[in-house]
Design a protein around this motif. Structure first.
Motif, short mmCIF file in Angstrom:
data_model
loop_
_atom_site.label_atom_id
_atom_site.label_comp_id
_atom_site.label_asym_id
_atom_site.label_seq_id
_atom_site.Cartn_x
_atom_site.Cartn_y
_atom_site.Cartn_z
N SER A 49 80.02 111.48 69.16
CA SER A 49 79.86 110.92 70.50
C SER A 49 81.19 110.87 71.24
CB SER A 49 79.27 109.50 70.41
OG SER A 49 77.97 109.53 69.89
N LEU A 50 82.23 110.42 70.56
CA LEU A 50 83.55 110.37 71.18
C LEU A 50 84.04 111.78 71.54
CD1 LEU A 50 85.40 107.67 69.05
CD2 LEU A 50 84.87 107.53 71.50
N LEU A 51 83.84 112.71 70.65
CA LEU A 51 84.28 114.09 70.90
C LEU A 51 83.60 114.65 72.15
CD1 LEU A 51 85.85 116.58 69.87
CD2 LEU A 51 83.80 117.21 68.59
N LEU A 52 82.29 114.49 72.24
CA LEU A 52 81.55 115.01 73.39
C LEU A 52 81.90 114.26 74.67
CD1 LEU A 52 78.04 115.49 71.72
CD2 LEU A 52 79.73 117.26 72.25
N ALA A 53 82.07 112.94 74.56
CA ALA A 53 82.39 112.14 75.74
C ALA A 53 83.78 112.48 76.30
CB ALA A 53 82.29 110.66 75.41
N ALA A 62 91.12 120.75 73.98
CA ALA A 62 92.40 120.41 73.35
C ALA A 62 92.62 118.90 73.37
CB ALA A 62 93.55 121.11 74.07
N VAL A 63 92.34 118.27 74.53
CA VAL A 63 92.49 116.81 74.62
C VAL A 63 91.49 116.13 73.69
CG1 VAL A 63 92.21 114.82 76.14
CG2 VAL A 63 93.39 116.86 76.96
N ALA A 64 90.25 116.63 73.68
CA ALA A 64 89.23 116.03 72.82
C ALA A 64 89.63 116.12 71.35
CB ALA A 64 87.89 116.72 73.04
N GLY A 65 90.16 117.28 70.93
CA GLY A 65 90.58 117.43 69.55
C GLY A 65 91.74 116.53 69.19
N THR A 66 92.71 116.42 70.10
CA THR A 66 93.87 115.55 69.86
C THR A 66 93.45 114.09 69.77
OG1 THR A 66 95.30 117.09 71.04
CG2 THR A 66 96.12 114.85 70.73
N ALA A 118 88.71 111.63 83.69
CA ALA A 118 89.33 110.59 82.88
C ALA A 118 90.74 111.01 82.48
CB ALA A 118 88.50 110.32 81.63
N SER A 119 91.61 110.03 82.28
CA SER A 119 92.99 110.28 81.87
C SER A 119 93.04 110.52 80.36
CB SER A 119 93.87 109.09 82.24
OG SER A 119 95.10 109.14 81.54
N LEU A 123 92.79 107.69 77.37
CA LEU A 123 91.75 107.84 76.35
C LEU A 123 92.36 107.93 74.95
CD1 LEU A 123 89.26 110.36 78.02
CD2 LEU A 123 88.92 107.92 77.59
N GLY A 124 93.48 108.64 74.83
CA GLY A 124 94.14 108.73 73.53
C GLY A 124 94.55 107.37 73.01
#
Length: 412
Positions: A49-53, A62-66, A118-119, A123-124
């Protein structure tokens, strides 16, 4: 010499083997176990869910993976620290604040990713903080089983049932997310994850079994008394074995994908992984039902050896059908090895370190899985697949050899 009286022979008969039904008949066990499974379902939904969101909110893989790497790192490596808080302050004082912060952060992340823009930096930070606060429902439930089932054979069945049920719940989580994203924005899965962990954790904390456990802990160790550190005897065995199993399991998914893809049947990977899961469930339930005459720390290297050898042999499969069968055989060793690692760790825990000790095993398993996935990903395409299967099996073989040749030091 006269025969013994009949009543002596009757008393000498071995006691019946405790059943899984007996585990669920323990006072308070069903409610606590059910609540813990609801909380663990959040473990199965939150990562995807977090990855997709995050991908939907930032538009960047890249941001999602990090961001997910940060979540995994803080969640896994801070698990023993969170478990230590539970051991020190008790479930009812440690878990509610933890789940409140965790769920609040997830809701904030869902709100930030509901629409694009989103920033990534925000998010990180938020996802890393959420990972640091993840409630240790799994280690808490295993520690609770140790109190609910003081008999070692009954505890073995409880751990086996717990492990198989957790595996099923974790496998169901991504399926639930798949349904949700087909009906609503990706951030909905994050909200559902927040709701599941909140309901499950609070239901667990309010259960009568936890209330009795808290009362016993307070009576045994008053506030202000320092809790002893976990005994080292047996713990290193369990941690090494769990790390080996994690490294091994971390590569299986990618290996199955690569094997099926190279034979032009990419969809068949689902059947291979299903065979692995079914084998693990059958192995776990069968293992838990057996009355073993060999101690857990002696069974552990044998089970790890079986897991490693079966995985290495799976790499020699000539086709998908044989690989599916080999995956089922490999699965037979998965749940028993993990269950035995937890049993070995629990045997060296004190009343006030059970959660911490289980968390160390859990951390080793999860950290190993992440490392195994990354390593296998680097090898695929560069090394022949049969050889990669053998490389993936090496950690469990090494663990089996290590915990066999290096006996645990005697307690002082």
């Amino acid at each position: 010499m006269a025969d013994e009286p009949a009543f002596v022979r009757a008393d000498a008969r071995p006691a019946p083997v405790p059943s899984y039904a007996a585990v669920l008949r323990i006072p308070g066990a069903r409610r606590a176990f059910g609540a813990a499974l609801v909380g663990r379902l959040s473990y199965g939904t939150v990562a995807l869910s977090l990855l997709l969101a995050v991908k939907a909110g930032t538009g960047s893989y890249a941001v999602a993976g990090t961001v997910m790497a940060l979540f995994g790192a803080t969640s896994v490596f801070l698990s023993p620290a969170r478990a230590a808080l539970v051991d020190r302050y008790g479930l009812r004082r440690a878990l509610p604040p933890m789940v409140a912060v965790y769920a609040t952060l997830l809701v904030g992340i869902a709100a930030a990713t509901w629409r694009p823009g989103a920033s990534g930096v925000w998010l990180g930070a938020a996802v890393a903080a959420a990972g640091a606060c993840t409630p240790p429902v799994g280690p808490v439930m295993r520690a609770l089983w140790s109190e609910l089932a003081p008999d070692r054979e009954l505890l073995q069945r409880a751990y086996s049932l717990d492990g198989v049920a957790e595996e099923i719940v974790l496998a169901f989580g991504p399926l639930l997310v798949g349904v949700l994203v087909g009906l609503a924005p990706a951030a909905t899965g994050v909200l559902v994850s927040a709701g599941l962990i909140s309901v499950g954790t609070l239901a667990l904390v309010s259960s009568p079994a936890v209330g009795r456990s808290a009362a016993r802990a307070e009576a045994a160790v008053p506030d202000g008394v320092r809790h002893p550190a976990p005994a080292r005897t047996g713990l290193w065995r369990a941690v090494v074995a769990a790390a080996g199993v994690g490294l091994c399991l971390g590569g299986i998914d990618l290996l199955a994908v690569a094997f099926a893809d190279r034979r032009g049947h990419a969809a068949a990977v689902a059947w291979i992984l299903a065979a692995l899961s079914i084998g693990s469930a059958v192995g776990g339930l069968t293992y838990g039902a057996i009355r073993w005459r060999v101690a857990a720390d002696r069974r552990l290297p044998l089970l790890a050896l079986g897991l490693g050898l079966s995985l290495a042999a799976a790499g020699l499969s000539p086709n998908l059908y044989v690989l599916a069968a080999a995956a089922a055989v490999t699965g037979l060793f998965v749940a028993p090895t993990i269950t035995t690692a937890y049993l070995s760790a629990d045997a060296c825990a004190t009343a006030n370190t059970r959660t911490r000790v289980g968390a160390w095993v859990n951390t080793a398993l999860n950290a190993g899985a992440s490392t195994g996935t990354a390593t296998t990903g680097l090898l695929i395409g560069r090394v022949p697949l049969p050889l990669i299967f053998a490389v993936a099996a090496l950690p469990t073989l090494f663990a089996a050899a290590t915990i066999t040749i290096r006996p645990a030091p005697p307690e002082s």
